[in-house]
Design a protein around this motif. Sequence first.
Motif, PDB file in Angstrom:
ATOM      1  N   CYS A 123       1.029  -1.305  -0.264  1.00 17.15           N
ATOM      2  CA  CYS A 123       0.302  -0.160   0.208  1.00 17.15           C
ATOM      3  C   CYS A 123       0.713   1.628   0.057  1.00 17.15           C
ATOM      4  CB  CYS A 123      -0.927  -0.501   1.814  1.00 17.15           C
ATOM      5  SG  CYS A 123      -1.992  -0.930   1.079  1.00 17.15           S
ATOM      6  N   LEU A 124       1.890   1.224   1.065  1.00 23.00           N
ATOM      7  CA  LEU A 124       2.388   2.602   0.553  1.00 23.00           C
ATOM      8  C   LEU A 124       3.392   2.865  -0.263  1.00 23.00           C
ATOM      9  CD1 LEU A 124       4.597   2.019   4.194  1.00 23.00           C
ATOM     10  CD2 LEU A 124       2.835   3.326   3.746  1.00 23.00           C
ATOM     11  N   ILE A 125       3.969   1.602  -1.132  1.00 26.64           N
ATOM     12  CA  ILE A 125       4.619   1.341  -2.765  1.00 26.64           C
ATOM     13  C   ILE A 125       3.816   2.304  -3.180  1.00 26.64           C
ATOM     14  CG2 ILE A 125       5.219   0.671  -4.407  1.00 26.64           C
ATOM     15  CD1 ILE A 125       6.514  -1.521  -2.485  1.00 26.64           C
ATOM     16  N   GLU A 126       2.385   2.352  -4.041  1.00 26.98           N
ATOM     17  CA  GLU A 126       1.569   2.312  -4.479  1.00 26.98           C
ATOM     18  C   GLU A 126       1.292   3.469  -3.659  1.00 26.98           C
ATOM     19  OE1 GLU A 126      -2.252   0.508  -4.284  1.00 26.98           O
ATOM     20  OE2 GLU A 126      -1.627  -1.498  -4.967  1.00 26.98           O
ATOM     21  N   LEU A 127       0.832   4.173  -2.975  1.00 28.39           N
ATOM     22  CA  LEU A 127       0.874   5.529  -2.171  1.00 28.39           C
ATOM     23  C   LEU A 127       2.303   6.465  -2.803  1.00 28.39           C
ATOM     24  CD1 LEU A 127      -0.235   6.650   1.108  1.00 28.39           C
ATOM     25  CD2 LEU A 127       1.292   8.019   0.644  1.00 28.39           C
ATOM     26  N   LYS A 128       3.275   6.020  -2.528  1.00 28.33           N
ATOM     27  CA  LYS A 128       4.857   6.450  -3.192  1.00 28.33           C
ATOM     28  C   LYS A 128       4.563   6.461  -4.499  1.00 28.33           C
ATOM     29  CE  LYS A 128       9.255   6.303  -3.555  1.00 28.33           C
ATOM     30  NZ  LYS A 128       9.459   6.301  -4.027  1.00 28.33           N
ATOM     31  N   ARG A 129       3.465   5.722  -4.950  1.00 30.51           N
ATOM     32  CA  ARG A 129       4.094   5.648  -7.101  1.00 30.51           C
ATOM     33  C   ARG A 129       2.834   7.275  -7.339  1.00 30.51           C
ATOM     34  NH1 ARG A 129       1.644   1.290  -8.057  1.00 30.51           N
ATOM     35  NH2 ARG A 129       3.399   0.089  -7.775  1.00 30.51           N
ATOM     36  N   ILE A 130       2.066   7.592  -6.255  1.00 31.17           N
ATOM     37  CA  ILE A 130       0.692   8.785  -6.713  1.00 31.17           C
ATOM     38  C   ILE A 130       1.778   9.376  -6.109  1.00 31.17           C
ATOM     39  CG2 ILE A 130      -1.468   9.521  -6.448  1.00 31.17           C
ATOM     40  CD1 ILE A 130      -2.554   5.968  -5.734  1.00 31.17           C
ATOM     41  N   LEU A 131       2.213   9.681  -5.774  1.00 31.75           N
ATOM     42  CA  LEU A 131       2.646  11.245  -5.383  1.00 31.75           C
ATOM     43  C   LEU A 131       4.028  11.348  -6.329  1.00 31.75           C
ATOM     44  CD1 LEU A 131       2.368  11.083  -1.073  1.00 31.75           C
ATOM     45  CD2 LEU A 131       0.739  12.306  -2.828  1.00 31.75           C
ATOM     46  N   ASP A 132       4.824  10.003  -6.467  1.00 38.73           N
ATOM     47  CA  ASP A 132       5.714  10.605  -7.488  1.00 38.73           C
ATOM     48  C   ASP A 132       5.639  11.248  -8.165  1.00 38.73           C
ATOM     49  OD1 ASP A 132       7.553   9.864  -4.992  1.00 38.73           O
ATOM     50  OD2 ASP A 132       7.958   8.171  -5.750  1.00 38.73           O
ATOM     51  N   LEU A 133       5.101  10.653  -9.457  1.00 40.61           N
ATOM     52  CA  LEU A 133       3.609  11.094 -10.112  1.00 40.61           C
ATOM     53  C   LEU A 133       3.370  13.085 -10.569  1.00 40.61           C
ATOM     54  CD1 LEU A 133       2.711   8.128 -11.716  1.00 40.61           C
ATOM     55  CD2 LEU A 133       5.053   8.651 -12.704  1.00 40.61           C
ATOM     56  N   HIS A 134       4.002  13.289  -9.426  1.00 38.58           N
ATOM     57  CA  HIS A 134       2.604  14.865  -8.680  1.00 38.58           C
ATOM     58  C   HIS A 134       3.422  15.414  -8.973  1.00 38.58           C
ATOM     59  CE1 HIS A 134       0.720  18.040  -8.104  1.00 38.58           C
ATOM     60  NE2 HIS A 134      -0.723  17.692  -8.413  1.00 38.58           N
ATOM     61  N   TYR A 169       6.074  14.993  -0.104  1.00 40.04           N
ATOM     62  CA  TYR A 169       5.200  14.035   0.808  1.00 40.04           C
ATOM     63  C   TYR A 169       6.083  13.294   0.843  1.00 40.04           C
ATOM     64  CZ  TYR A 169       2.615  18.859   0.894  1.00 40.04           C
ATOM     65  OH  TYR A 169       2.137  20.307   1.276  1.00 40.04           O
ATOM     66  N   SER A 170       5.822  12.544  -0.284  1.00 38.01           N
ATOM     67  CA  SER A 170       6.414  11.051  -1.158  1.00 38.01           C
ATOM     68  C   SER A 170       7.819  11.515  -0.298  1.00 38.01           C
ATOM     69  CB  SER A 170       6.827  11.061  -1.885  1.00 38.01           C
ATOM     70  OG  SER A 170       7.113   9.724  -2.027  1.00 38.01           O
ATOM     71  N   LYS A 171       9.176  12.368  -0.680  1.00 36.71           N
ATOM     72  CA  LYS A 171      10.437  12.417  -0.245  1.00 36.71           C
ATOM     73  C   LYS A 171      10.559  12.268   2.134  1.00 36.71           C
ATOM     74  CE  LYS A 171      12.770  12.873  -4.374  1.00 36.71           C
ATOM     75  NZ  LYS A 171      13.987  11.347  -4.104  1.00 36.71           N
ATOM     76  N   ILE A 172       9.985  13.342   2.052  1.00 38.05           N
ATOM     77  CA  ILE A 172       9.947  13.608   3.223  1.00 38.05           C
ATOM     78  C   ILE A 172       9.116  12.154   4.555  1.00 38.05           C
ATOM     79  CG2 ILE A 172       9.961  16.132   3.288  1.00 38.05           C
ATOM     80  CD1 ILE A 172       7.610  17.157   3.699  1.00 38.05           C
TER      81      ILE A 172
END
Length: 464
Positions: free
Chosen positions: A383-394, A400-403
């Motif tokens: 779930c966290l990896i999916e959440l990270k992917r969503i944020l990284d594409l913005h 927020y993915s970085k911090i």
Amino acid sequence: MITPRFSCSQTAESVVISIYCPSIRASDVEIHVDETLLTVHINPYFLRLNFSNRLLEDDESSAQYDPGSGYLIVTLTKETKGEEFKDLDLLAKLLAPRSTQIQHQPIIEVVGTENVSNDEDDLVERTRALALDRQEILEAAENDWQLPQDVPKPLADFDLSVEKRYGFLDMHSGYFRHVSHMENEVNELGADAEFCSPDERRKRRIMHEDEKFDGEHYMADYMDDESIREVLTWKHPHITNADECQYTEEEKLAMLRLPRREYLATSTQTHDLYLTLLTLLFSYAYDARFTQHDPSTESAWTISALTPAFSALDPPPYFASIHSALTPANDPIFSPSEIASALVPSYRRSLAFPLYRSFALAETCRTDVAELLCKGRRTVVRCLIELKRILDLHEVYYIYSKIWVEDFCVWTQAYATDDNLKKLATCVKFLKMEKSLLGWDLEKLETVTQEQSRDDDSDDETDD
């Protein structure tokens, strides 16, 4: 040095590590085994893996290189035949250094460690011993054996920096220095994000939530909830899937791209990280239901707006925790009151910002969080990896993915335990979230809506 792609498997007698390192010479391979630590060096690749149990480099061990596929297959013998090596699919945990503990929180990334014997509890015991010696001296001098002596409170850290730290374990700063030149719609601190104290962040967050809450919008969704009912009946595939979580190649690559970090968190910090994890999973669960697990262009905004640690840099806990600093970091205790307090901002934000504003939807998201936690680390990491992917594409919300999310992906694999996640899941599942905790008199709004609905029905019958 380059960290190569790799995967691990096991048999009853050995552990097999498949390392992708094309265009090398087999004669340059250097392999070293030190109990649980495996080191493989093939210029320009370097791989260091820390396993849960001991390995042997004996006559039955081998290393074979296939130039055609580019894979180096290393087979190592288990010291105890038949022993199960856990978490071979959690790549970040295998890549993490051997765990150590020290008494101070680091503000830098750890790239190497030495043997450290003093942990937080040792420091407390030594402090008590010093205080006891001082007490005996004073009592002997004054001949007053009934005089109580307390350990003096430590002085607060003296910080000369104007900027305030934030993010995972307060490790980050500087990400919002030029926020006035960015279209960050969820940032509630404005240009002051780098300088706001934690108390000011919380004050601004609560004020913004109160300003954005629209009673009429809530009443409209409460009365006309046909679309919301469709969202409520949807089932998350990670929850309904009865099979054991198996990572895809894309997910494995995402884990390999994570930074190599060691987190020296105290027991209290670890306890608070579990609470922050709840808020991240709540936002993820809301967006997953809204999009039926097919993220849209609005998903990054939805997740960021619903997470108080993102929009206001204000993570839990939200009241003075009863958690003792002497509680072991590997056995946190969660009380119903602090679980409710941690989720109240998520509930409030789900009723103030997105399109669907329903208390029933928030309750369903809480149930999703409990079910995801109950599935264990592997599902939570997915779930966290999916959440990270969503944020990284913005182009904006990637910060927020970085911090936050990037560190949570590493920490969950290497430091969180299935037992603690299931304890947390039980607390969340059986939590009784009272509407009065949100502070907006939702029950009164619902009563007014029901009365208006009855009046409208009565008028329709009269017209007929």
